[in-house]
Motif scaffolding. Structure first.
Motif, PDB file in Angstrom:
ATOM      1  N   LYS A  64       0.760  -1.260   0.027  1.00  5.42           N
ATOM      2  CA  LYS A  64      -0.011  -0.142  -0.101  1.00  5.42           C
ATOM      3  C   LYS A  64       0.825   1.301  -0.056  1.00  5.42           C
ATOM      4  CE  LYS A  64      -2.602  -0.982   3.526  1.00  5.42           C
ATOM      5  NZ  LYS A  64      -2.998  -1.650   4.436  1.00  5.42           N
ATOM      6  N   SER A  65       2.086   1.130   0.405  1.00  4.75           N
ATOM      7  CA  SER A  65       3.070   2.466   0.187  1.00  4.75           C
ATOM      8  C   SER A  65       3.903   2.589  -0.744  1.00  4.75           C
ATOM      9  CB  SER A  65       3.983   1.986   1.386  1.00  4.75           C
ATOM     10  OG  SER A  65       4.696   0.813   1.272  1.00  4.75           O
ATOM     11  N   GLU A  66       3.588   2.223  -2.131  1.00 10.35           N
ATOM     12  CA  GLU A  66       4.423   2.221  -3.048  1.00 10.35           C
ATOM     13  C   GLU A  66       4.180   3.682  -3.879  1.00 10.35           C
ATOM     14  OE1 GLU A  66       1.617  -0.500  -6.205  1.00 10.35           O
ATOM     15  OE2 GLU A  66       3.352  -1.343  -5.582  1.00 10.35           O
ATOM     16  N   ASN A  67       3.288   4.302  -3.676  1.00  8.73           N
ATOM     17  CA  ASN A  67       3.001   5.596  -4.092  1.00  8.73           C
ATOM     18  C   ASN A  67       3.609   6.804  -2.913  1.00  8.73           C
ATOM     19  OD1 ASN A  67       2.515   5.226  -6.816  1.00  8.73           O
ATOM     20  ND2 ASN A  67       0.388   4.748  -6.045  1.00  8.73           N
ATOM     21  N   VAL A  68       4.226   6.103  -1.954  1.00  9.77           N
ATOM     22  CA  VAL A  68       4.441   7.224  -0.753  1.00  9.77           C
ATOM     23  C   VAL A  68       5.956   7.687  -0.979  1.00  9.77           C
ATOM     24  CG1 VAL A  68       5.190   6.896   1.631  1.00  9.77           C
ATOM     25  CG2 VAL A  68       2.900   6.110   0.849  1.00  9.77           C
ATOM     26  N   GLY A  69       6.097   8.948  -0.547  1.00  7.36           N
ATOM     27  CA  GLY A  69       7.446   9.440  -0.173  1.00  7.36           C
ATOM     28  C   GLY A  69       7.576   9.740   1.365  1.00  7.36           C
ATOM     29  N   LEU A  70       8.820   8.786   1.691  1.00  9.11           N
ATOM     30  CA  LEU A  70       9.031   8.844   3.110  1.00  9.11           C
ATOM     31  C   LEU A  70      10.228   9.526   3.615  1.00  9.11           C
ATOM     32  CD1 LEU A  70       8.541   6.973   5.860  1.00  9.11           C
ATOM     33  CD2 LEU A  70      10.273   5.396   4.840  1.00  9.11           C
ATOM     34  N   ILE A  71       9.933  10.128   4.799  1.00 10.46           N
ATOM     35  CA  ILE A  71      11.042  10.868   5.639  1.00 10.46           C
ATOM     36  C   ILE A  71      11.159   9.908   6.947  1.00 10.46           C
ATOM     37  CG2 ILE A  71      12.003  12.847   6.779  1.00 10.46           C
ATOM     38  CD1 ILE A  71      10.085  14.624   4.908  1.00 10.46           C
ATOM     39  N   SER A  72      12.555   9.136   7.035  1.00  8.99           N
ATOM     40  CA  SER A  72      12.688   8.391   8.268  1.00  8.99           C
ATOM     41  C   SER A  72      14.050   9.142   8.964  1.00  8.99           C
ATOM     42  CB  SER A  72      13.014   6.961   7.758  1.00  8.99           C
ATOM     43  OG  SER A  72      14.090   6.860   6.820  1.00  8.99           O
ATOM     44  N   TYR A  73      14.006   8.677  10.112  1.00 10.69           N
ATOM     45  CA  TYR A  73      15.257   8.959  10.978  1.00 10.69           C
ATOM     46  C   TYR A  73      16.014   7.503  11.746  1.00 10.69           C
ATOM     47  CZ  TYR A  73      13.323   8.671  15.232  1.00 10.69           C
ATOM     48  OH  TYR A  73      12.844   8.207  16.448  1.00 10.69           O
ATOM     49  N   SER A  74      15.157   6.685  11.974  1.00 13.32           N
ATOM     50  CA  SER A  74      15.466   5.489  12.721  1.00 13.32           C
ATOM     51  C   SER A  74      16.659   4.906  12.108  1.00 13.32           C
ATOM     52  CB  SER A  74      14.509   4.673  12.904  1.00 13.32           C
ATOM     53  OG  SER A  74      13.466   5.116  13.865  1.00 13.32           O
ATOM     54  N   GLY A 101       6.400  13.229  -7.295  1.00 13.29           N
ATOM     55  CA  GLY A 101       5.452  12.475  -7.930  1.00 13.29           C
ATOM     56  C   GLY A 101       4.538  11.466  -6.854  1.00 13.29           C
ATOM     57  N   CYS A 102       5.107  11.436  -5.486  1.00 12.70           N
ATOM     58  CA  CYS A 102       4.455  10.514  -4.712  1.00 12.70           C
ATOM     59  C   CYS A 102       2.991  11.132  -4.374  1.00 12.70           C
ATOM     60  CB  CYS A 102       5.240  10.329  -3.592  1.00 12.70           C
ATOM     61  SG  CYS A 102       5.474  11.926  -2.553  1.00 12.70           S
ATOM     62  N   ASP A 103       2.133  10.207  -3.883  1.00 10.89           N
ATOM     63  CA  ASP A 103       0.676  10.767  -3.820  1.00 10.89           C
ATOM     64  C   ASP A 103       0.613  11.301  -2.319  1.00 10.89           C
ATOM     65  OD1 ASP A 103      -0.017   9.952  -6.250  1.00 10.89           O
ATOM     66  OD2 ASP A 103      -0.603   8.073  -5.613  1.00 10.89           O
ATOM     67  N   GLU A 104       1.623  10.713  -1.483  1.00 10.01           N
ATOM     68  CA  GLU A 104       1.377  11.169   0.015  1.00 10.01           C
ATOM     69  C   GLU A 104       2.865  11.240   0.695  1.00 10.01           C
ATOM     70  OE1 GLU A 104      -0.677   8.307   2.464  1.00 10.01           O
ATOM     71  OE2 GLU A 104      -2.063   9.630   3.356  1.00 10.01           O
ATOM     72  N   ILE A 105       2.881  12.059   1.506  1.00 14.51           N
ATOM     73  CA  ILE A 105       4.173  12.090   2.252  1.00 14.51           C
ATOM     74  C   ILE A 105       4.081  11.453   3.657  1.00 14.51           C
ATOM     75  CG2 ILE A 105       6.023  13.553   3.092  1.00 14.51           C
ATOM     76  CD1 ILE A 105       5.782  15.530   0.674  1.00 14.51           C
ATOM     77  N   TRP A 106       4.957  10.658   3.870  1.00 12.57           N
ATOM     78  CA  TRP A 106       4.800   9.864   5.337  1.00 12.57           C
ATOM     79  C   TRP A 106       6.137  10.569   6.044  1.00 12.57           C
ATOM     80  CZ3 TRP A 106       3.365   4.111   4.899  1.00 12.57           C
ATOM     81  CH2 TRP A 106       1.902   3.933   4.555  1.00 12.57           C
TER      82      TRP A 106
END
Ligand code: TXA
Ligand code: MG
Length: 326
Positions: A249-259, A297-302
């Motif tokens: 479900k996450s393939e259109n997501v742009g992710l910002i992580s830090y862990s 081009g992502c649909d959502e930013i997490w």
């Protein structure tokens, strides 16, 4: 509105052009150590009006005035308490802005009609040198359209303000990445109105005084709105454990992580920005990561949920406003 052909300027090569544009009352975006600022002559109400027009910012949201030295404080403020000089000696030039009583001669357009004024001496060599050459006080909010992501590179400024301002001076990436700490020094208690690179603990250690955080309490800063620093792509905060269990479900997501555990994890996302787990290094790259994902081009930013310790206060403040929905 496309009144301007925005010039991309360099320093010191284009110094004469920059100085002349500012002295003529035009707006020029300049790098500071925090974010790029949209600078204009603070003593000229017409120049200040151009900042509000370019940003689309309500004109009752006051602007920070930048000066080249503490010696200019009395030109802009009155009833200056000793603590202001103590703090300036310790933190200026640098990312601490002081709220003081405004000098009667300062046009009320700069302060959004308020009797107070916020002042700072920025530490970026380009901004400092422009201040010295122009011998002006420069009003400079972050150089972005109202409510959108603040700029940490000249390309971010152009994304937001191309054709709306006279010029932008390229000074590479800004060092701190988030806006200055704003401290109200007018009362008996020192009050942080906006968290930033200088923490309450540092101010308290240097002054021996109690420092209270009043941001998020609906007081103090008129520009401090719930929705701010917003990408055009919808953004939300996601817990680390939820990310570790990511599925298709996450393939259109742009992710910002830090862990650290997510650094090299093969996640099924469209774009991934992994930032430092050190809060000040994270702050340096947060806005750039948001800008990058916003054009990916992502649909959502997490955004991976961050720790709720005091070192993360300034970053959590920006993230909560970036994801806020009306
Ligand atoms: O790091 C920074 O402070 C950047 C760089 C460019 O120096 N500037 C910046 O400015 O963040 P701006 O305009 O985006 O944010 C200024 C904040 C606003 O929330 C505004 O309401 C508050 O400072 N402020 C300015 N003058 C004020 C006043 N007289 N009373 C209360 N709040 C004030
Ligand atoms: Mg701003």
């Amino acid at each position: 509105m496309s009144e301007y052909q925005t010039q991309l300027l360099n320093y010191p090569d284009d110094e004469a052009t920059i100085v002349s544009l500012l002295q003529r009352g035009e707006c020029v975006a300049l790098p500071t150590e925090t974010v790029y600022g949209l600078a204009a002559k603070a003593s000229d109400p017409n120049a200040v009006a151009k900042i509000f027009t370019a940003k689309g910012r309500p004109n009752n949201h006051p602007l920070i005035v930048h000066i080249d030295s503490v010696e200019r404080l009395p030109q802009w403020a009155q009833n200056i308490p000793d603590i202001a000089y103590e703090l300036a000696a310790e933190f200026w030039p640098g990312p601490l802005s002081l709220l003081l009583d405004k000098h009667p001669q300062v046009p009320s357009e700069v302060t959004g009609g308020k009797q107070t004024i916020v002042l700072r001496v920025p530490s970026h060599p380009v901004f400092l040198s422009v201040l010295a050459k122009t011998e002006l006080g420069l009003a400079a909010p972050s150089a972005n359209r109202y409510k959108s992501i603040s700029p940490t590179k000249s390309a971010h400024v152009l994304r937001s303000l191309d054709e709306r301002i006279a010029g932008v001076v390229d000074g590479g990436s800004t060092q701190r990445g988030i806006e200055s700490t704003i401290l109200d020094v007018t009362g008996d208690t020192l009050k942080i109105l906006r968290p930033g690179p200088i923490s309450a603990d540092e101010i308290s250690r240097v002054t021996g005084r109690e420092v209270v955080n009043v941001y998020g309490c609906g007081v103090g800063v008129p520009g401090s709105v719930k929705q701010h620093y917003q990408p055009t792509t919808p953004a939300r905060v996601v817990e680390t454990l939820e990310l570790a269990r990511l599925g298709v479900k996450s393939e259109n997501v742009g992710l910002i992580s830090y862990s650290p555990l997510l650094a090299n994890c093969p996640l099924n996302v469209k774009a991934h920005q992994h930032l430092s787990s050190n809060p000040s290094e994270y702050a340096t790259s947060l806005y750039d990561a948001l800008h990058t994902l916003d054009v990916s081009g992502c649909d959502e930013i997490w955004i991976e949920a961050l720790p709720h310790t005091s070192q993360w206060d300034a970053v959590n403040d920006r993230v909560s406003r970036a994801v806020a929905r009306s």
